[in-house]
Design a protein around this motif. Structure first.
Motif, PDB file in Angstrom:
ATOM      1  N   ALA A   1       0.716  -1.364  -0.178  1.00 55.31           N
ATOM      2  CA  ALA A   1      -0.233  -0.243  -0.348  1.00 55.31           C
ATOM      3  C   ALA A   1       1.297   1.216  -0.209  1.00 55.31           C
ATOM      4  O   ALA A   1      -0.019   2.190  -0.640  1.00 55.31           O
TER       5      ALA A   1
ATOM      6  N   GLU B   1      -5.146  -1.447   2.705  1.00 53.84           N
ATOM      7  CA  GLU B   1      -5.552  -0.497   2.682  1.00 53.84           C
ATOM      8  C   GLU B   1      -4.764   0.980   1.903  1.00 53.84           C
ATOM      9  O   GLU B   1      -4.010   1.216   2.418  1.00 53.84           O
TER      10      GLU B   1
ATOM     11  N   GLU C   1      -6.159   5.393   1.574  1.00 47.06           N
ATOM     12  CA  GLU C   1      -7.625   5.982   1.080  1.00 47.06           C
ATOM     13  C   GLU C   1      -7.193   6.806   0.435  1.00 47.06           C
ATOM     14  O   GLU C   1      -6.022   8.083   0.811  1.00 47.06           O
ATOM     15  N   PHE C   2      -8.076   7.418  -1.173  1.00 43.54           N
ATOM     16  CA  PHE C   2      -7.588   8.119  -2.058  1.00 43.54           C
ATOM     17  C   PHE C   2      -8.866   9.191  -2.497  1.00 43.54           C
ATOM     18  O   PHE C   2     -10.613   8.634  -2.000  1.00 43.54           O
TER      19      PHE C   2
ATOM     20  N   THR D   1     -12.095   7.421  -1.052  1.00 41.76           N
ATOM     21  CA  THR D   1     -12.669   6.381  -1.509  1.00 41.76           C
ATOM     22  C   THR D   1     -11.615   5.019  -0.878  1.00 41.76           C
ATOM     23  O   THR D   1     -10.513   5.079  -0.926  1.00 41.76           O
ATOM     24  N   ARG D   2     -12.064   3.470  -0.035  1.00 38.75           N
ATOM     25  CA  ARG D   2     -10.742   3.080   0.425  1.00 38.75           C
ATOM     26  C   ARG D   2     -10.374   1.916  -1.187  1.00 38.75           C
ATOM     27  O   ARG D   2     -11.330   0.967  -1.313  1.00 38.75           O
ATOM     28  N   ILE D   3      -9.597   2.383  -0.831  1.00 41.44           N
ATOM     29  CA  ILE D   3      -8.519   1.271  -1.591  1.00 41.44           C
ATOM     30  C   ILE D   3      -8.374   0.056  -1.259  1.00 41.44           C
ATOM     31  O   ILE D   3      -7.444  -0.091  -0.153  1.00 41.44           O
TER      32      ILE D   3
ATOM     33  N   VAL E   1      -6.294  -3.033  -1.116  1.00 41.33           N
ATOM     34  CA  VAL E   1      -4.567  -3.256  -1.657  1.00 41.33           C
ATOM     35  C   VAL E   1      -3.515  -4.429  -1.790  1.00 41.33           C
ATOM     36  O   VAL E   1      -3.123  -5.138  -0.967  1.00 41.33           O
TER      37      VAL E   1
ATOM     38  N   GLU F   1      -5.033  -7.278  -5.190  1.00 38.29           N
ATOM     39  CA  GLU F   1      -4.826  -7.693  -6.497  1.00 38.29           C
ATOM     40  C   GLU F   1      -2.837  -7.576  -6.920  1.00 38.29           C
ATOM     41  O   GLU F   1      -2.373  -6.812  -7.138  1.00 38.29           O
TER      42      GLU F   1
ATOM     43  N   HIS G   1      -1.073  -4.776  -7.779  1.00 33.97           N
ATOM     44  CA  HIS G   1      -0.251  -3.697  -6.965  1.00 33.97           C
ATOM     45  C   HIS G   1       0.753  -4.319  -6.677  1.00 33.97           C
ATOM     46  O   HIS G   1       1.284  -5.394  -6.775  1.00 33.97           O
TER      47      HIS G   1
END
Length: 406
Positions: free
Chosen positions: A144, A307, A309-310, A323-325, A327, A329, A332
């Motif tokens: 992240a 996670e 926050e963006f 937005t909560r991403i 992390v 994937e 990533h």
């Protein structure tokens, strides 16, 4: 590197908290990532024969020794991994580099700027012979945090205005907690400032691409004296109190900070504030970074390490919000080799990622990062904070300007 077997044979000095974390990484890295060289855990070194023998067996090392100089002299060691208190970093690292061994050294690089400068100079000289070195700031290898850096570098938050970073712990809250080495300046260099403040300095500089230029700092030691650890009767320099019959426990002076706070100006124009303390009641490992820019913001909290926050300020007002991403994937950073999306990773994985990057760089003949020069600059920032706290005024951080070795 052993050309015959395409191995990197590692010798590690120190086997406690960081030694265990590094051992896990060395054991795991080739089982997770497809790398051009294999790690061989050849030997671990510690001062106590019985304890280091037990650690070698428990952590997975082939052999053990109590003499780090003998470890460095061995022909079957390619990498020296330094996981000792800061007062021994310079001596071990400089000797290892001179012996032609690659070096991974835990943070902070040293206890003083002078020692860190000597280490950076030695690393620069050794580089000419293909000998590489790296300082272990593991938090920049949290996926992240690396993704955070990518978002900033891609311009997603625009021009950086504010940087906000804290690292909060509470493990010495009890005034009867003993005077361990981390509370002694001659062994640790500094307290919360160097132990955990160094992490947020490196992480914010890594994410933003901006370095700390000026600081205004404050430090405080809340508990001035602590009981001496069992069996430490030889610790007399700062000791006092106590009686032969044990009616009063012997105590020693705490010679480092318990908390450090500072404001900073970064060389790219942003302003910042930092807080590092081991007296934040209820906080166990509360590392948080937030970056505010002209087009958005991004925030990371280690207590939710998978996670981000963006906030995208370019979206229509009716759609704005953090937005909560998640992390996890495969696209990533670092995560393509781990679990299916949604299956989080932990603290220990940051050290595996560190080992991955280090091994890949050595195999390619590249310089791993952060370099000793990078770590020297962090050391200079730490020293500037201490100086500012003493003087009560703003202090300029001396920039690390590499010079060609003689």
């Amino acid at each position: 590197m052993s050309a015959e077997h395409n191995e990197l044979r590692v010798g590690m000095v120190g086997y406690a908290f960081m030694g265990a974390a590094h051992s896990q990484a060395w054991r795991t890295v080739n089982r997770v990532y497809d790398l051009p060289a294999r790690v061989r855990m050849t030997a671990v070194c510690g001062r106590d024969e019985s304890k280091v023998a037990e650690a070698a067996d428990r952590l997975g090392w082939e052999s053990h020794t109590t003499d780090w100089r003998a470890l460095i002299a061995r022909d079957d060691i390619d990498v020296v991994d330094i996981c000792t208190p800061g007062d021994s970093h310079a001596e071990i690292a400089i000797a290892a580099l001179a012996a032609g061994k690659h070096v991974l050294c835990e943070k902070p690089l040293a206890n003083t700027v002078a020692e860190a400068q000597q280490m950076a100079d030695a690393a620069r000289a050794a580089r000419a012979s293909g000998v590489r070195s790296m300082c272990g700031f593991n938090y920049r290898r949290v996926p992240a945090v690396t993704l955070m850096r990518q978002l900033v570098a891609d311009g997603r938050i625009g021009t950086i205005r504010h940087v906000r970073a804290v690292y909060l712990q509470d493990w010495i809250l009890d005034p009867d907690f003993p005077l361990v080495w981390r509370l002694q300046k001659d062994k640790a260099g500094s307290g919360a400032l160097g132990d955990i403040g160094a992490h947020i300095i490196d992480a914010t500089q890594f994410v933003t691409g901006q370095r700390i230029a000026q600081v205004s700092g404050l430090t405080e030691t809340f508990v001035k004296r602590r009981p001496l650890p069992a069996g430490s009767s030889g610790l007399t320099a700062a000791a006092g109190g106590g009686s032969a019959d044990g009616a009063e426990p012997a105590t020693g002076e705490v010679t480092v900070d318990d908390a450090a706070l500072f404001m900073a100006r970064l060389d790219g124009g942003a302003v910042a504030n930092y807080e590092a303390t081991r007296f934040a009641t209820g906080r166990k490992n509360g590392l948080r970074i937030e970056i505010n820019g002209s087009l958005g913001s991004v925030a990371f909290d280690f207590e939710r390490m998978n996670e981000l926050e963006f906030f995208d300020a370019t979206r229509p007002a009716a759609e704005q919000g953090f937005t909560r991403i998640i992390v996890t994937e495969p696209e990533h950073p670092y995560l393509s080799a781990w679990w299916p999306p949604g299956h989080g990773i932990g603290y220990e994985h940051s050290f595996t990622h560190q080992a991955r990057d280090f091994v890949a760089a050595l195999a390619a003949g590249d310089d791993p990062t952060p370099s000793f020069d990078d770590a020297l600059q962090v050391q200079q920032a730490l020293a500037a904070v201490e100086q500012s706290a003493e003087l009560g005024e703003w202090v300029t951080v001396d920039s690390a300007k590499p010079t060609a070795p003689a």
